[in-house]
Scaffold this active site. Structure first.
Site, mmCIF file in Angstrom:
data_model
loop_
_atom_site.group_PDB
_atom_site.id
_atom_site.type_symbol
_atom_site.label_atom_id
_atom_site.label_comp_id
_atom_site.label_asym_id
_atom_site.label_seq_id
_atom_site.Cartn_x
_atom_site.Cartn_y
_atom_site.Cartn_z
ATOM 1 N N HIS A 6 -2.666 12.829 -4.914
ATOM 2 C CA HIS A 6 -3.983 13.075 -4.313
ATOM 3 C C HIS A 6 -4.885 13.951 -5.182
ATOM 4 O O HIS A 6 -6.079 14.041 -4.937
ATOM 5 C CB HIS A 6 -3.868 13.636 -2.899
ATOM 6 C CG HIS A 6 -3.323 15.024 -2.801
ATOM 7 N ND1 HIS A 6 -2.884 15.536 -1.607
ATOM 8 C CD2 HIS A 6 -3.144 16.007 -3.701
ATOM 9 C CE1 HIS A 6 -2.470 16.774 -1.785
ATOM 10 N NE2 HIS A 6 -2.619 17.072 -3.050
ATOM 11 N N ASP A 7 -4.319 14.563 -6.217
ATOM 12 C CA ASP A 7 -5.112 15.416 -7.114
ATOM 13 C C ASP A 7 -5.940 14.631 -8.126
ATOM 14 O O ASP A 7 -6.799 15.203 -8.786
ATOM 15 C CB ASP A 7 -4.192 16.345 -7.914
ATOM 16 C CG ASP A 7 -3.541 17.413 -7.057
ATOM 17 O OD1 ASP A 7 -4.044 17.701 -5.954
ATOM 18 O OD2 ASP A 7 -2.520 17.959 -7.496
#
Length: 97
Positions: A6-7
């Site tokens: 998700h980064d």
């Protein structure tokens, strides 16, 4: 990959998945653990809020649905994928090479 994908933006997500695929032996597994958003985008409010947070705090990061992740894994070459809900807002996607 626990709370890793998700980064990153979509291109980087796909590159990380491809590197994992390339490093695994045949029959090896990749487990993606995250606050995966439900495919209908209606149940996991926490995952949706984390996605908003990633958009604010990173250059392109975002949370994603199980269907999104399974598609990226299949595109990388994984032959089997499944999504399993865990405790709380987290889920995992298991992919087999």
């Amino acid at each position: 990959m626990g709370h890793i994908l998700h980064d990153w933006n979509l291109e980087e997500k796909r590159a990380l998945i491809q590197k994992a695929y390339d490093a695994l032996p045949v029959g090896g597994a990749l487990i993606v653990h995250d606050t995966i958003i439900d495919d209908e985008r209606r149940q996991n409010a926490f995952g949706l809020l984390i996605s908003l947070n990633m958009l604010i705090e990173t250059e392109g990061g975002f949370d994603y649905t199980g269907a999104d992740c399974r598609g990226w894994l299949t595109s990388a070459g994984f032959s089997q994928t499944r999504v399993e809900h865990l405790v709380g807002p987290d889920s995992m996607v298991v992919a087999i090479k």
